[in-house]
Write an enzyme that holds these catalytic residues in place. Structure first.
Site: not given
Ligand code: ADP
Length: 403
Positions: A10, A95, A184, A245, A388
């Site tokens: 990743n 990823r 996601h 955010r 993940e």
């Protein structure tokens, strides 16, 4: 193909996270992280996990770029007898944040795939360049090995046009590839499938609302294993209140801040992505700290929490309506897995919808997937730890001919 190991990478702009797994039993052989690449204070932390739990090793020295970072990782793995030149390594799974409309599945990387990921940079300017750097570096290191891209957007490509399109001029939208992609996806796919397993059903039989609440946060509506809506959009900014955010906001706020507040587009970008959400509301983005402050009577933290929960509840209601019938609401990621008060508050008052948590079950701490709703509840409330890396490894292994 003879190997059974998969390396999952990743790659961020200044970091590389990695895990080496053995797909015969999904065991982690080693995990690690290189951070602050390109700075004086770079750090590599490598933890061998097999056999036994050896001590973690750290390197604190300047690491100039991703190439140097990956070479250092390869050297660490080699020291454990897990070198990247081993025939046991079947493939590397990467990823990749943005796969646009085109990448609906994990994909073996070739020149055409690289070019398409590059073409998507305008819609993912922060993520795709870093992902590409990681891929190119790994390909240079092992040119003969299959390298697979697993996209954060792929699971959401099944969204119907009614959910994926913004209600703006079609020609302008298409010209600039403006639509809702969602992110996601690897987590939403894994968690929705695990939730079905927890209910003892096939994914095709259940409707699940997945709430991935980490520092970034997103919700998805999954009907019979297929994603039909998700809260993030063109970028990860849309939707839930997150650590830093804003999530949903009247787009006119942006013009207002530019015209009246004399802010540039970049200023507003930074404001909404980095200085908003929980941190903008109360100065903290860690839910543990926010809960601690609330317990001490801090009003600012309490309001930030209420705003976070209000938005979450609105999405649960919205996706309930989208799905028509809901079998489970699954909480995952750092906040979703650990913050019992968030789960309790998010479903409070939704008994008419069949939603409730059992106070005792909900307060149990565990790493296992579990149901925290009372026996009588029509809808299961589940806590399902996401994984993940395992999902990327499994998708990669399946694609290169493993089980
Ligand atoms: P990401 O992958 O998006 O960076 P994570 O899924 O690791 O994030 O979630 C990180 C967040 O999880 C932290 O910012 C914190 O708010 C929350 N978190 C982690 N542990 C706990 C805990 N024990 N209780 C409450 N919140 C927690």
């Amino acid at each position: 193909m003879t190997g059974t190991r998969i390396l999952v990478l990743n790659s961020g702009s200044s970091s590389v996270k990695y895990q080496l797994l053995d797909m015969r039993d999904n065991a982690r052989l080693a995990v690690g992280l290189v951070e602050r690449i390109g700075e004086e204070t770079s750090r590599l932390k490598h933890t061998p996990l097999h056999p036994g739990d050896a001590a973690a090793r750290e390197q604190n020295r300047p690491i100039a770029d991703h190439e140097e970072a990956l070479k250092a990782v390869a050297a660490e793995l080699a020291q454990d007898g897990l070198g990247l030149d081993s025939p046991e390594l079947a493939a590397i799974g990467h990823r990749v944040v943005h796969g646009g409309k085109r990448f609906t599945e994990p994909t073996v990387i070739d020149d055409a795939v690289l070019a398409e990921i590059e073409r998507l940079i305008p819609v993912a300017p922060l993520h795709n360049p870093a992902n590409l750097t990681g891929i190119r570096t790994a390909m240079a290191l092992r040119p003969d090995l299959p390298q697979v891209a697993v996209f954060d957007t792929a699971f959401h490509t099944t969204m119907p046009e009614s959910a994926a399109r913004y209600a703006i001029d079609v020609k302008t939208a298409d010209e600039h590839r403006v639509r809702r992609y969602g992110f996601h996806g690897t987590s939403h796919a894994y968690v929705s499938r695990k939730t079905a397993e927890l209910l003892g059903k096939d994914p095709s039989e259940v409707n699940v609302i997945v709430l991935h609440l980490g520092n970034g946060a997103s919700a998805s509506a999954v009907r019979g294993g297929v994603c039909v809506d998700t809260s993030m959009g063109l970028t990860p900014l849309e939707g839930l209140v997150m650590g830093t955010r804003s999530g949903d906001i009247d787009p006119a706020v942006i013009f207002h801040l530019m015209r009246v507040g004399n802010m540039s587009a970049d200023d507003v970008d930074v404001l909404l992505n980095k200085k908003s959400g929980l941190i903008g509301l109360c100065g903290d983005n860690d839910m543990r700290e926010i809960r601690r402050r609330i317990d001490e009577g801090d009003q600012e933290a309490a309001l930030a929490f209420d705003i976070y929960i209000h938005r979450l509840k609105k999405y649960i209601g919205a996706y309930y309506a989208v799905l028509g019938r809901v079998d489970a609401v699954a909480f995952t990621a750092g906040v979703g897995e650990n913050a019992a008060p968030v789960r309790e508050a998010a479903v409070a008052g939704l008994e008419e919808l069949g939603l409730a948590v059992d106070g005792e079950l909900n307060s149990v701490r565990s790493d296992e997937a579990r149901i925290v709703s009372p026996e009588y509840a029509r809808v299961a409330v589940a806590v399902v730890p996401t994984d993940e890396e395992l999902e990327i490894a499994q998708q990669t292994y399946a694609l290169v001919g493993g089980a």
